[in-house]
Each structure stands twice: as C-alpha cells, then as structure tokens.
Design an enzyme around this catalytic site. Structure first.
Site, PDB file in Angstrom:
ATOM      1  N   ASP A  13      -3.688   6.884   5.287  1.00  0.00           N
ATOM      2  CA  ASP A  13      -3.570   6.219   3.801  1.00  0.00           C
ATOM      3  C   ASP A  13      -2.128   5.863   3.528  1.00  0.00           C
ATOM      4  O   ASP A  13      -1.691   7.050   2.942  1.00  0.00           O
ATOM      5  CB  ASP A  13      -4.537   6.779   2.997  1.00  0.00           C
ATOM      6  CG  ASP A  13      -4.693   5.911   1.847  1.00  0.00           C
ATOM      7  OD1 ASP A  13      -3.735   4.932   1.382  1.00  0.00           O
ATOM      8  OD2 ASP A  13      -5.487   6.436   0.938  1.00  0.00           O
TER       9      ASP A  13
ATOM     10  N   LYS B 227       0.006  -1.005  -3.641  1.00  0.00           N
ATOM     11  CA  LYS B 227       1.158  -0.471  -4.443  1.00  0.00           C
ATOM     12  C   LYS B 227       2.455  -1.437  -4.151  1.00  0.00           C
ATOM     13  O   LYS B 227       2.362  -2.594  -4.388  1.00  0.00           O
ATOM     14  CB  LYS B 227       1.480   0.938  -4.698  1.00  0.00           C
ATOM     15  CG  LYS B 227       0.222   1.675  -4.864  1.00  0.00           C
ATOM     16  CD  LYS B 227       0.130   3.229  -5.191  1.00  0.00           C
ATOM     17  CE  LYS B 227      -0.863   3.726  -5.934  1.00  0.00           C
ATOM     18  NZ  LYS B 227      -1.725   4.655  -5.571  1.00  0.00           N
TER      19      LYS B 227
ATOM     20  N   TYR C 165      -6.516  11.450  -2.075  1.00  0.00           N
ATOM     21  CA  TYR C 165      -7.406  10.340  -2.793  1.00  0.00           C
ATOM     22  C   TYR C 165      -7.267   9.021  -2.042  1.00  0.00           C
ATOM     23  O   TYR C 165      -6.250   8.528  -1.207  1.00  0.00           O
ATOM     24  CB  TYR C 165      -6.673  10.002  -4.062  1.00  0.00           C
ATOM     25  CG  TYR C 165      -7.356   8.878  -4.807  1.00  0.00           C
ATOM     26  CD1 TYR C 165      -8.612   9.163  -5.508  1.00  0.00           C
ATOM     27  CD2 TYR C 165      -6.573   7.658  -5.216  1.00  0.00           C
ATOM     28  CE1 TYR C 165      -9.177   8.095  -5.967  1.00  0.00           C
ATOM     29  CE2 TYR C 165      -7.264   6.919  -6.047  1.00  0.00           C
ATOM     30  CZ  TYR C 165      -8.513   6.927  -6.536  1.00  0.00           C
ATOM     31  OH  TYR C 165      -9.060   5.942  -7.345  1.00  0.00           O
TER      32      TYR C 165
HETATM   33  C1  LIG Z   1      -3.326   4.440  -5.348  1.00  0.00           C
HETATM   34  C2  LIG Z   1      -3.971   5.083  -4.071  1.00  0.00           C
HETATM   35  C3  LIG Z   1      -5.109   4.578  -3.586  1.00  0.00           C
HETATM   36  C4  LIG Z   1      -5.931   3.487  -4.419  1.00  0.00           C
HETATM   37  O1  LIG Z   1      -5.356   2.462  -4.692  1.00  0.00           O
HETATM   38  P1  LIG Z   1      -5.757   1.328  -5.821  1.00  0.00           P
HETATM   39  O2  LIG Z   1      -5.140   0.130  -5.881  1.00  0.00           O
HETATM   40  O3  LIG Z   1      -5.628   2.216  -6.974  1.00  0.00           O
HETATM   41  O4  LIG Z   1      -7.304   1.013  -5.666  1.00  0.00           O
HETATM   42  C5  LIG Z   1      -5.721   4.757  -2.498  1.00  0.00           C
HETATM   43  N1  LIG Z   1      -4.873   5.701  -1.496  1.00  0.00           N
HETATM   44  C6  LIG Z   1      -3.844   6.224  -2.030  1.00  0.00           C
HETATM   45  C7  LIG Z   1      -3.046   7.387  -1.021  1.00  0.00           C
HETATM   46  C8  LIG Z   1      -3.530   6.093  -3.472  1.00  0.00           C
HETATM   47  O5  LIG Z   1      -2.417   6.631  -3.708  1.00  0.00           O
END
Ligand SMILES: *Cc1c(COP(=O)(O)O)cnc(C)c1O
Length: 454
Positions: free
Chosen positions: A264, A292, A169
């Site tokens: 990511d 995060k 994601y």
């Molecule tokens: C949570 C997440 C996102 C998106 O971040 P948001 O702050 O929810 O927009 C993108 N990449 C990874 C790997 C994530 O876990």
C-alpha cells in the site's frame, strides 16, 4: 439560501493575510462560527475524522487559502503547513504549473465519461517510475484502490483471507476495519459497528515488523491467505520504518505460501523516493496501491502491478471494478503536472535534504531542552516521537510520551505551525519548504520545549 446555511457569516475579505503574520494562531471567531455550523451538519463537524482536532482537545482553524508551504485561515492567521493535505501537496500548494494545467483542463470541460488524453500520459509516467507496476487502473481514492486490490488478490488466488498489520491503514473498506484476534491464530473482530463479522472474519492482523507472527498466521490458516497488505513504510501510526529483513521476509513467506504481496503505497508512492518504497528497498510487490501524490491534490487513486493480474480486471477479465469519475480528467492533469515538477532533476534530493534538516533541527532542539525526541524521516515524509528510540510497531508507538503531544500541538498552532492533530500521523514536507520555514518550526519548538514538562 440564508447566511446561516452558507456558514454563519462572511468569510471573504480583503487584506486578511496582511493583517496577521504567523503567530497567535488557533481557531478565531470566524473559524469558531464556521465550526459551529459544521458541527450541526457533519458528524464531529468534519468530513474526515482526523481533521476534528479531537485527540488534541481543541478545534481546527478553518483554512481559506493555501500557497506554497503556507496556509491562511478565515481569521487571517498564517500557518506553516506540515500536513500537505495528508500527502498530496509534494510541490506545495497552488504551484503555478499545476494551477495553469488544471485551469486549462477545466476550461475544456471537467469530465466527459470517455477516455481522456492525460489518462495514458499519467499511466505511462506511473509505470515508468514504479518498478513493479506494469499495468494499472485509476480509481478515485486510496480506499477504493485497496478494496479493488483485495478483490483482485482474492480472485487471482481463489482464497478469501488477508493478513494486515496493527497500525497500518488501508482505507475504510470493511475488510480492513478489524481488530486483531489473539496472536495471529484467530481471525479478527470488527473494529467499527456496521462491519460484519463475516467480512473481517477473513482478516488476520499481526504486529508490524514481526515475521514470526506472520509465519504463525500462515501456519494457522494453511492455503487460505490470498494477500498480505502492508505499508512498506508506515505513516498511519506515526512514522514507523520496516526492519531491514521485514519486507524481504514478507516476500519470501508470500512466495512459499502462494500468497500475493500488496504494497500500500498510497502514502509512500512518489513521496519517500522517486520510485516509492518498492524502489527504495528493492522489494517486489505483486500489486501496489497508490493515491495522494498521484492526484496532485485532486481525488485520484490507482492500483496496479503484475500484467497477468491486471488482465483479470473488467472488461478484459471477469473481476468487476468501475467508476463514473475514475480517471477524472482534472485529477489526471493535476497528477501529471505534479509529477512533472517533482521529477525534475534534483527535486527529490532537495526535498529529502529539507526534510532531514527539519528532522535534525527538531531532534537537536528538543534534546537540548532535556526531552527525549527522535524524528525518523525518509524522502519528504517524517515523524516526531517523544521517545529515546523510534518505535517499531503500534505497541511501542503507544508507549512513547504521546501525552506531551497535545501541549506541543497547541503551542505550535498558536505559533503558526499546522501539525497533524495526532501523535499517530506522519508529517509531510514539500519542495516549497525551505530554510526560513525550517527555522520557523524549530524556533517555535524551542520556545515550547523550555516550558514543556520533561
Ligand atoms: C490515505 C491512505 C489510504 C486511504 O486513502 P483515501 O484516499 O483517504 O481513501 C490508504 N492507505 C494508506 C497507506 C493511506 O495513507
């Protein structure tokens, strides 16, 4: 404003925490009343889909307070938290040092739309910690970080296409909301109504841990791939680890094809290891996205990496990206205070040890009850699979006994443990978790396991 508009009834009250300890949790009358109002207002009753408990077939307790490793809902039930706000709360909720710093900052003004002192302080700390982040730009979410990193990769390479992996994601930007075409040879189709084919028509999705499929995608689209986006440890199809040769193999393929490698690390950054997955595995990405943990519970994201690439961002360069509340003073302060705490000597070691004790405890308890269970973990992040061996990709993840999870989740909520409401989500542990918290989860799991279908 009427009571109904405010949420259908009083939610504040003295002594609720005292009234009920952990146990017999679940959406009580006050949660159900608030959820009913929320369902009329918000799609699915929530402001982010996974919170809705749809995949576990129940409704979410509404949480009114969080302290350390524990949550309290509006009916006074207490839950041990294994969501951690989906990753940010690495030192636990309302950590005194974070609360004090944030309170001081808010008293001085929340936002000014000007440079503020904690931006360079947090930036320096990120650069000092993440081995391959030389310069960076703060944004407001992980989604935004990934969208900006993709724009930069396209600008830097003069190419449009991107390779990503099934089950990973990267936020809800259009280019990432696609479903795999056939066997890496064709571009993707939209995975959500409203996403134009013209946008995902430049995305190729291949299975995780499958270097041969990546090589086929490069061969099918010569000189077209701007970037590979990858979660260097996956948390978004449940916890899935890369094979030893996977990330080095991606680095080699990117080098051979003039493609940028983007890690990511929105979830893994400051979470699986002090210096993120890139330090853990010693593999160099060209760009990194973060979120995060770096916001300490406030909306903060970042993207960064090679200095020559970051110099292309406006106003130094021509690649446009901006944000009214980007580098938000309160978020910068919260992130800085959180990193100061977690980077104190021994904290990462303690976090990893607690996570490992929890993962081992769950594996042992479930196996002793005759269930197949495996709990992979790294740093302060883990997963639980009802399977003999941990899955390596989305197909294998789907082949685990996910049907057991619904019953497990319900039992755990009732016992006072707030798990992510989906088998395809990672669990997050904090430095506020200790032996008492582990014992609580393990004994609740043991009680469920004696009644679980094998
Ligand atoms: C949570 C997440 C996102 C998106 O971040 P948001 O702050 O929810 O927009 C993108 N990449 C990874 C790997 C994530 O876990």
């Amino acid at each position: 404003m009427s009571d109904a508009k405010r949420g259908g009834g009083p939610v504040e009250g003295a002594g609720r925490e005292a009234r009920a300890g952990a146990g017999r949790g679940g959406a009580g009358p006050r949660s159900r009343a608030l959820n009913a109002v929320a369902r009329a207002l918000f799609p699915g009753g929530v402001n982010s889909p996974v919170r809705a408990f749809k995949s576990v077939g129940s409704e979410p307790p509404v949480i009114r307070a969080a302290k350390g490793a524990w949550l309290t809902d509006v009916d006074g039930h207490r839950y041990l938290d294994l969501i951690g706000a989906w990753g940010p709360m690495i030192v636990g909720h309302s950590h005194p040092a974070v609360v004090a710093a944030v309170t001081r900052r808010v008293r001085r003004g929340s936002a000014t739309g000007t440079p503020s002192p904690d931006e360079p302080r947090l930036g320096k700390r990120v650069v000092a910690t993440m081995p391959w982040v030389e310069r960076l730009r703060f944004v407001v979410s992980g989604t935004e970080a990934c969208m900006a990193a993709l724009r930069l990769a396209r600008a830097a390479t003069g190419r449009d296409a991107v390779i990503k992996f099934e089950g990973c994601y990267h936020g809800h930007g259009d280019a990432f909301l696609s479903s795999a075409g056939s066997g890496a040879l064709t571009f993707d189709a939209p995975d959500s109504p409203g996403v134009p084919q013209s946008v995902v028509g430049a995305t190729v999705t291949v299975p995780y841990n499958d270097l041969a499929a990546v090589a086929r995608a490069f061969a099918a689209h010569p000189k077209q791939i701007a970037a590979i986006f990858v979660e260097p440890i996956v948390g978004n199809m449940g916890f899935v680890r890369p094979d030893a040769d996977f990330l080095p193999g991606l680095r080699r393929l990117c080098d051979a094809h003039g493609t940028l490698l983007v890690f990511d690390e929105v979830m893994t950054g400051f979470r699986v290891h002090r210096g993120g997955a890139q330090a853990l595995f010693g593999v160099r990405p060209d760009l990194t996205t973060l979120g995060k943990v770096i916001g300490g519970g406030f909306p903060v994201g970042a993207y960064g990496g090679r200095a020559d690439l970051m110099a292309m961002i406006a106003p130094e360069g021509k690649v446009y990206q901006a944000g009214t509340l980007a580098g938000h003073p309160v978020g910068m302060t919260a992130g800085l205070a959180t990193l100061r705490e977690i980077q104190r000597p021994g904290q990462y070691e303690r976090l990893a040890a607690v996570t490992a004790r929890l993962a081992d405890g769950l594996e042992g308890t479930l196996r002793a009850a005759g269930l197949d269970a495996v709990a992979p973990r790294q740093g302060g992040m883990m997963g639980l699979w009802f399977a003999r061996v941990a899955p390596r990709n989305l197909t294998e993840a789907k082949a685990t006994k996910t049907d057991l999870f619904r019953s497990y989740h319900r039992a755990m909520i009732e016992a006072g443990v707030y798990l992510p409401p989906s088998p395809y989500e990672a669990w997050f542990v904090s430095t506020a978790h200790g032996d008492a918290e582990i014992a609580h989860v393990v004994s609740a799991t043991a009680a469920w396991a004696t009644t679980a279908p094998t």
